[in-house]
Scaffold this motif. Structure first.
Motif, PDB file in Angstrom:
ATOM      1  N   THR A 170      -1.727   9.674   1.794  1.00 46.66           N
ATOM      2  CA  THR A 170      -2.980   9.477   2.745  1.00 46.66           C
ATOM      3  C   THR A 170      -4.041   8.993   1.944  1.00 46.66           C
ATOM      4  O   THR A 170      -5.018   8.398   2.380  1.00 46.66           O
ATOM      5  CB  THR A 170      -3.412  11.058   2.914  1.00 46.66           C
ATOM      6  N   ARG A 171      -4.128   9.464   0.858  1.00 49.93           N
ATOM      7  CA  ARG A 171      -5.381   8.817  -0.193  1.00 49.93           C
ATOM      8  C   ARG A 171      -5.410   7.363  -0.193  1.00 49.93           C
ATOM      9  O   ARG A 171      -6.412   6.598  -0.386  1.00 49.93           O
ATOM     10  CB  ARG A 171      -5.357   9.591  -1.684  1.00 49.93           C
ATOM     11  N   ASN A 172      -4.021   6.584  -0.384  1.00 43.52           N
ATOM     12  CA  ASN A 172      -3.929   5.389  -0.330  1.00 43.52           C
ATOM     13  C   ASN A 172      -3.885   4.673   0.824  1.00 43.52           C
ATOM     14  O   ASN A 172      -3.645   3.444   0.985  1.00 43.52           O
ATOM     15  CB  ASN A 172      -2.725   5.113  -1.373  1.00 43.52           C
ATOM     16  N   GLY A 173      -3.792   5.365   2.091  1.00 48.76           N
ATOM     17  CA  GLY A 173      -3.827   4.799   3.215  1.00 48.76           C
ATOM     18  C   GLY A 173      -2.412   4.153   3.599  1.00 48.76           C
ATOM     19  O   GLY A 173      -2.371   2.939   4.054  1.00 48.76           O
ATOM     20  N   SER A 174      -1.371   4.800   2.947  1.00 50.15           N
ATOM     21  CA  SER A 174       0.024   4.004   3.025  1.00 50.15           C
ATOM     22  C   SER A 174       1.093   5.032   3.703  1.00 50.15           C
ATOM     23  O   SER A 174       0.802   6.182   3.954  1.00 50.15           O
ATOM     24  CB  SER A 174       0.491   3.566   1.856  1.00 50.15           C
ATOM     25  N   HIS A 175       2.244   4.537   3.961  1.00 51.55           N
ATOM     26  CA  HIS A 175       3.340   5.094   4.344  1.00 51.55           C
ATOM     27  C   HIS A 175       4.392   5.288   3.452  1.00 51.55           C
ATOM     28  O   HIS A 175       5.496   5.685   3.608  1.00 51.55           O
ATOM     29  CB  HIS A 175       3.661   4.934   5.813  1.00 51.55           C
ATOM     30  N   VAL A 176       4.429   4.091   2.577  1.00 46.26           N
ATOM     31  CA  VAL A 176       5.310   4.007   1.505  1.00 46.26           C
ATOM     32  C   VAL A 176       5.056   4.028   0.161  1.00 46.26           C
ATOM     33  O   VAL A 176       3.755   3.775  -0.257  1.00 46.26           O
ATOM     34  CB  VAL A 176       6.140   2.630   1.718  1.00 46.26           C
ATOM     35  N   LEU A 177       5.936   4.817  -0.765  1.00 46.84           N
ATOM     36  CA  LEU A 177       5.368   5.313  -2.008  1.00 46.84           C
ATOM     37  C   LEU A 177       5.496   4.071  -3.096  1.00 46.84           C
ATOM     38  O   LEU A 177       6.378   3.074  -2.544  1.00 46.84           O
ATOM     39  CB  LEU A 177       6.120   6.360  -2.721  1.00 46.84           C
ATOM     40  N   THR A 178       4.960   4.233  -4.096  1.00 44.88           N
ATOM     41  CA  THR A 178       5.045   3.259  -5.239  1.00 44.88           C
ATOM     42  C   THR A 178       5.878   4.084  -6.369  1.00 44.88           C
ATOM     43  O   THR A 178       5.855   5.255  -6.400  1.00 44.88           O
ATOM     44  CB  THR A 178       4.099   2.486  -5.714  1.00 44.88           C
ATOM     45  N   ALA A 179       6.217   3.563  -7.348  1.00 44.63           N
ATOM     46  CA  ALA A 179       6.826   4.400  -8.756  1.00 44.63           C
ATOM     47  C   ALA A 179       5.631   4.948  -9.291  1.00 44.63           C
ATOM     48  O   ALA A 179       5.797   6.185  -9.670  1.00 44.63           O
ATOM     49  CB  ALA A 179       7.256   3.220  -9.797  1.00 44.63           C
ATOM     50  N   GLU A 180       4.361   4.517  -8.920  1.00 40.85           N
ATOM     51  CA  GLU A 180       3.291   5.221  -9.701  1.00 40.85           C
ATOM     52  C   GLU A 180       2.805   6.475  -8.896  1.00 40.85           C
ATOM     53  O   GLU A 180       2.472   7.566  -9.369  1.00 40.85           O
ATOM     54  CB  GLU A 180       1.955   4.305  -9.746  1.00 40.85           C
ATOM     55  N   LEU A 181       2.989   6.408  -7.320  1.00 43.15           N
ATOM     56  CA  LEU A 181       2.432   7.640  -6.627  1.00 43.15           C
ATOM     57  C   LEU A 181       3.662   8.372  -6.846  1.00 43.15           C
ATOM     58  O   LEU A 181       3.284   9.620  -6.852  1.00 43.15           O
ATOM     59  CB  LEU A 181       2.554   7.107  -5.349  1.00 43.15           C
ATOM     60  N   LEU A 182       5.312   8.153  -7.051  1.00 45.81           N
ATOM     61  CA  LEU A 182       6.065   9.077  -7.364  1.00 45.81           C
ATOM     62  C   LEU A 182       6.132   9.832  -8.521  1.00 45.81           C
ATOM     63  O   LEU A 182       6.038  11.273  -8.592  1.00 45.81           O
ATOM     64  CB  LEU A 182       7.484   8.299  -7.404  1.00 45.81           C
ATOM     65  N   ARG A 183       5.261   8.988  -9.554  1.00 46.04           N
ATOM     66  CA  ARG A 183       5.235   9.808 -10.981  1.00 46.04           C
ATOM     67  C   ARG A 183       4.147  10.727 -10.757  1.00 46.04           C
ATOM     68  O   ARG A 183       4.132  11.795 -11.698  1.00 46.04           O
ATOM     69  CB  ARG A 183       4.666   8.721 -11.970  1.00 46.04           C
ATOM     70  N   GLU A 184       3.250  10.743  -9.687  1.00 42.62           N
ATOM     71  CA  GLU A 184       2.103  11.769  -9.732  1.00 42.62           C
ATOM     72  C   GLU A 184       2.888  13.228  -9.131  1.00 42.62           C
ATOM     73  O   GLU A 184       2.427  14.321  -9.404  1.00 42.62           O
ATOM     74  CB  GLU A 184       1.163  11.208  -8.471  1.00 42.62           C
ATOM     75  N   TYR A 185       3.787  13.110  -8.383  1.00 42.51           N
ATOM     76  CA  TYR A 185       4.576  14.336  -7.928  1.00 42.51           C
ATOM     77  C   TYR A 185       5.650  14.740  -8.950  1.00 42.51           C
ATOM     78  O   TYR A 185       5.692  15.984  -9.072  1.00 42.51           O
ATOM     79  CB  TYR A 185       5.206  13.762  -6.521  1.00 42.51           C
ATOM     80  N   ALA A 186       6.429  13.876  -9.497  1.00 42.32           N
ATOM     81  CA  ALA A 186       7.144  14.204 -10.580  1.00 42.32           C
ATOM     82  C   ALA A 186       7.542  13.100 -11.547  1.00 42.32           C
ATOM     83  O   ALA A 186       7.559  12.005 -11.144  1.00 42.32           O
ATOM     84  CB  ALA A 186       8.665  14.590  -9.676  1.00 42.32           C
ATOM     85  N   GLY A 187       7.551  13.765 -12.761  1.00 44.47           N
ATOM     86  CA  GLY A 187       7.589  12.496 -13.794  1.00 44.47           C
ATOM     87  C   GLY A 187       9.003  12.019 -14.171  1.00 44.47           C
ATOM     88  O   GLY A 187       9.332  10.928 -14.931  1.00 44.47           O
TER      89      GLY A 187
END
Length: 286
Positions: free
Chosen positions: A144-161
């Motif tokens: 939502t913050r990035n206005g996207s529907h698909v994650l990146t490795a960087e966004l995944l890392r925010e949720y779980a390292g």
């Protein structure tokens, strides 16, 4: 999952492009990602599962050894998500599956293996926008913050390292979900194939069952085997070939070998390959 049998080029185009109009953007933007397979029965089986046995317990060992022997400079960031993407790209057994934003790239993989032209192929269409809304809050927030529907490795890392942390969170909350993330542009092949990876909340999640329980999230287009030659020739004319999707001499050679093969040669190739319905590993989208 809804299943539609496709027997003509026009039916195929209607299914692939029929839901593209986005009223908010006033543009034609598809909500689907696509996966092409040469045999319709082998559509959503990750390479990790093909190891057999307690494959879910092997995942961390496979990834650990891949990281140990690969060059550190091959990934932009030293985390599980970048290493998983690199491994999947090079054939490492993972829980990931390959998808693409391009319906024609998916069609290429559904028709690339001529030895399977006597069997129906398939395109699986996953509505990644709807699927993103079903993700845990911790994954929805960065989207939502990035206005996207698909994650990146960087966004995944925010949720779980790490994969371990991801599995622990999923187990603690009893959640089953599937997300999509875009791999880093490791080479021209990923870029040209418009590649995206799906990832499950845990390694044992059965994607076929998961989609069957959520019929609005995906549909399966079963391509009649009699249509494959027409699709293949039209894709070649549109320059959707191995020469483009696999840049380099290997891709060029594969394209030429297929391009000049006659239907009679394809029949001999299928016979010589010794393929049977009991085989576990079919040619699928790479």
């Amino acid at each position: 999952m809804q299943t539609v049998v496709i027997r003509s080029w026009s039916e195929l185009q209607d299914q692939l492009f029929g839901d593209m109009w986005n009223r908010d953007l006033r543009r034609f933007r598809s909500p689907f990602l696509f996966r092409g397979v040469g045999q319709a029965d082998f559509d959503l089986i990750p390479s990790l599962k093909r190891l057999g046995g307690s494959y879910w317990d092997l995942e961390r060992h496979v990834l650990r050894n891949f990281r140990k022997y690969a060059h550190r400079s091959t990934v932009p960031h030293d985390d599980d998500w970048n290493w998983l993407a690199l491994g999947q790209h090079h054939g490492l057994p993972t829980r990931l599956l390959d998808w693409t934003y391009s319906p024609y790239v998916a069609l290429h993989f559904a028709t690339a293996e001529i030895s399977s032209y006597d069997r129906d192929g398939a395109i699986i269409m996953a509505n990644y926008r709807q699927m993103a809304q079903s993700l845990p809050e911790g994954l929805q927030n960065p989207l939502t913050r990035n206005g996207s529907h698909v994650l990146t490795a960087e966004l995944l890392r925010e949720y779980a390292g790490s994969l371990e942390e991801l599995d622990e969170k999923s187990a603690a909350h009893g959640e089953e979900w599937v997300c999509f993330f875009e791999p880093p542009s490791l080479d021209d092949r990923i870029t040209n194939q418009f590649a995206v990876f799906s990832m499950t909340s845990h390694a044992r999640l059965d994607l076929s069952r998961w989609f069957a329980e959520r019929p609005d999230f995906a549909r399966k287009l079963v391509i009649d085997h009699a249509l494959k030659w027409e699709i293949r020739d039209k894709l070649d004319q549109a320059n959707v070939t191995e020469r483009v999707l696999f840049p380099g001499l290997d891709g060029l050679s594969r394209w030429l070998a297929r391009h000049y093969m006659s239907p009679e040669g394809a029949h001999l190739r299928a016979k010589d390959s010794g393929w049977s319905a009991q085989q576990e590993i079919p040619p699928v989208q790479e």
